[in-house]
Write a protein that holds these residues in place. Sequence first.
Motif, PDB file in Angstrom:
ATOM      1  N   MET A   1       0.828  -1.204   0.000  1.00 47.39           N
ATOM      2  CA  MET A   1       0.000   0.000   0.000  1.00 47.39           C
ATOM      3  C   MET A   1       0.864   1.256   0.000  1.00 47.39           C
ATOM      4  SD  MET A   1      -2.874  -1.296   2.734  1.00 47.39           S
ATOM      5  CE  MET A   1      -3.750   0.273   2.851  1.00 47.39           C
ATOM      6  N   ALA A   2       1.951   1.223   0.756  1.00 44.96           N
ATOM      7  CA  ALA A   2       2.854   2.372   0.789  1.00 44.96           C
ATOM      8  C   ALA A   2       3.460   2.623  -0.585  1.00 44.96           C
ATOM      9  CB  ALA A   2       3.950   2.158   1.830  1.00 44.96           C
ATOM     10  N   GLU A   3       3.816   1.560  -1.297  1.00 50.50           N
ATOM     11  CA  GLU A   3       4.362   1.730  -2.644  1.00 50.50           C
ATOM     12  C   GLU A   3       3.298   2.279  -3.590  1.00 50.50           C
ATOM     13  OE1 GLU A   3       6.423   2.224  -5.900  1.00 50.50           O
ATOM     14  OE2 GLU A   3       7.242   1.903  -3.883  1.00 50.50           O
ATOM     15  N   ALA A   4       2.047   1.841  -3.427  1.00 50.15           N
ATOM     16  CA  ALA A   4       0.962   2.389  -4.242  1.00 50.15           C
ATOM     17  C   ALA A   4       0.778   3.876  -3.966  1.00 50.15           C
ATOM     18  CB  ALA A   4      -0.335   1.634  -3.969  1.00 50.15           C
ATOM     19  N   GLY A   5       0.919   4.268  -2.707  1.00 50.75           N
ATOM     20  CA  GLY A   5       0.826   5.685  -2.373  1.00 50.75           C
ATOM     21  C   GLY A   5       1.946   6.488  -3.002  1.00 50.75           C
TER      22      GLY A   5
ATOM     23  N   ALA B   1      -4.817   1.536   6.028  1.00 51.89           N
ATOM     24  CA  ALA B   1      -4.590   2.847   5.405  1.00 51.89           C
ATOM     25  C   ALA B   1      -4.399   3.939   6.451  1.00 51.89           C
ATOM     26  CB  ALA B   1      -5.745   3.203   4.469  1.00 51.89           C
ATOM     27  N   LEU B   2      -5.012   3.764   7.622  1.00 49.64           N
ATOM     28  CA  LEU B   2      -4.857   4.773   8.670  1.00 49.64           C
ATOM     29  C   LEU B   2      -3.412   4.861   9.139  1.00 49.64           C
ATOM     30  CD1 LEU B   2      -7.972   4.136   8.651  1.00 49.64           C
ATOM     31  CD2 LEU B   2      -7.959   4.774  11.071  1.00 49.64           C
ATOM     32  N   ARG B   3      -2.675   3.764   9.026  1.00 48.28           N
ATOM     33  CA  ARG B   3      -1.278   3.757   9.455  1.00 48.28           C
ATOM     34  C   ARG B   3      -0.372   4.511   8.486  1.00 48.28           C
ATOM     35  NH1 ARG B   3      -0.090  -2.487  10.749  1.00 48.28           N
ATOM     36  NH2 ARG B   3       2.040  -1.644  10.930  1.00 48.28           N
ATOM     37  N   LEU B   4      -0.869   4.783   7.290  1.00 47.19           N
ATOM     38  CA  LEU B   4      -0.072   5.521   6.307  1.00 47.19           C
ATOM     39  C   LEU B   4      -0.325   7.024   6.356  1.00 47.19           C
ATOM     40  CD1 LEU B   4      -0.448   3.177   3.202  1.00 47.19           C
ATOM     41  CD2 LEU B   4       1.508   3.356   4.754  1.00 47.19           C
TER      42      LEU B   4
END
Length: 207
Positions: free
Chosen positions: A99-103, A124-127
Amino acid sequence: MTQLTVTDRRKLTAIRAARLFDGTSSHLLADPVVVLDGAVIRSVETGTGPPPGADVVDLGDVTLLPGLIDTHVHLAFDAGPDAVGRLLARTDEEALAAMAEAGRASLRAGVTTVRDLGDRGYLALRLRGRADQPAIVAAGPPITSPRGHCHYLGGVAEPTEYGVRKAVREHVEHGVDVIKIMASGGTLTPGTHQHLAQFDAAVLRAA
């Protein structure tokens, strides 16, 4: 306009380019200078020089524009043919890394804000708030019916007024920014259908 200098700001950066689209004008603005104070835009001028002493970043023959906003993403899903299967095979930490890479990919494409309308386990809240991520408006696991659309993300609620209210309270306690309810089925969940409701109107109003 008052001239900005590095003596009255902690850090000024002037970005120069050939053109700028400001999102409101019907034409491109030539020779823009965008002045940043840290991460805050302090001014946008055309046909003028940068503030004295500012760090200048000259991007050359490019067009600047405001950050884009994607109002419906699922950072937990990739774009492959079996996005659900790959997500289910990942641990939470593996999913979070993907998810971080997608962001980061969103940022590279000029998308500076995303609304994530369905993750697993509130990942997602952790990002949110990370410097390498866009601004994230997070819904957490979408609220759905038992065996309903995206039930595997963990947001299952009984299809009653009490059930959806309980689910909404739990999401609020986790700190979500927005509530996502799967009102109907969807293509990513076999056995559900987009034209069939998962909650009746009274239950949705109660949410």
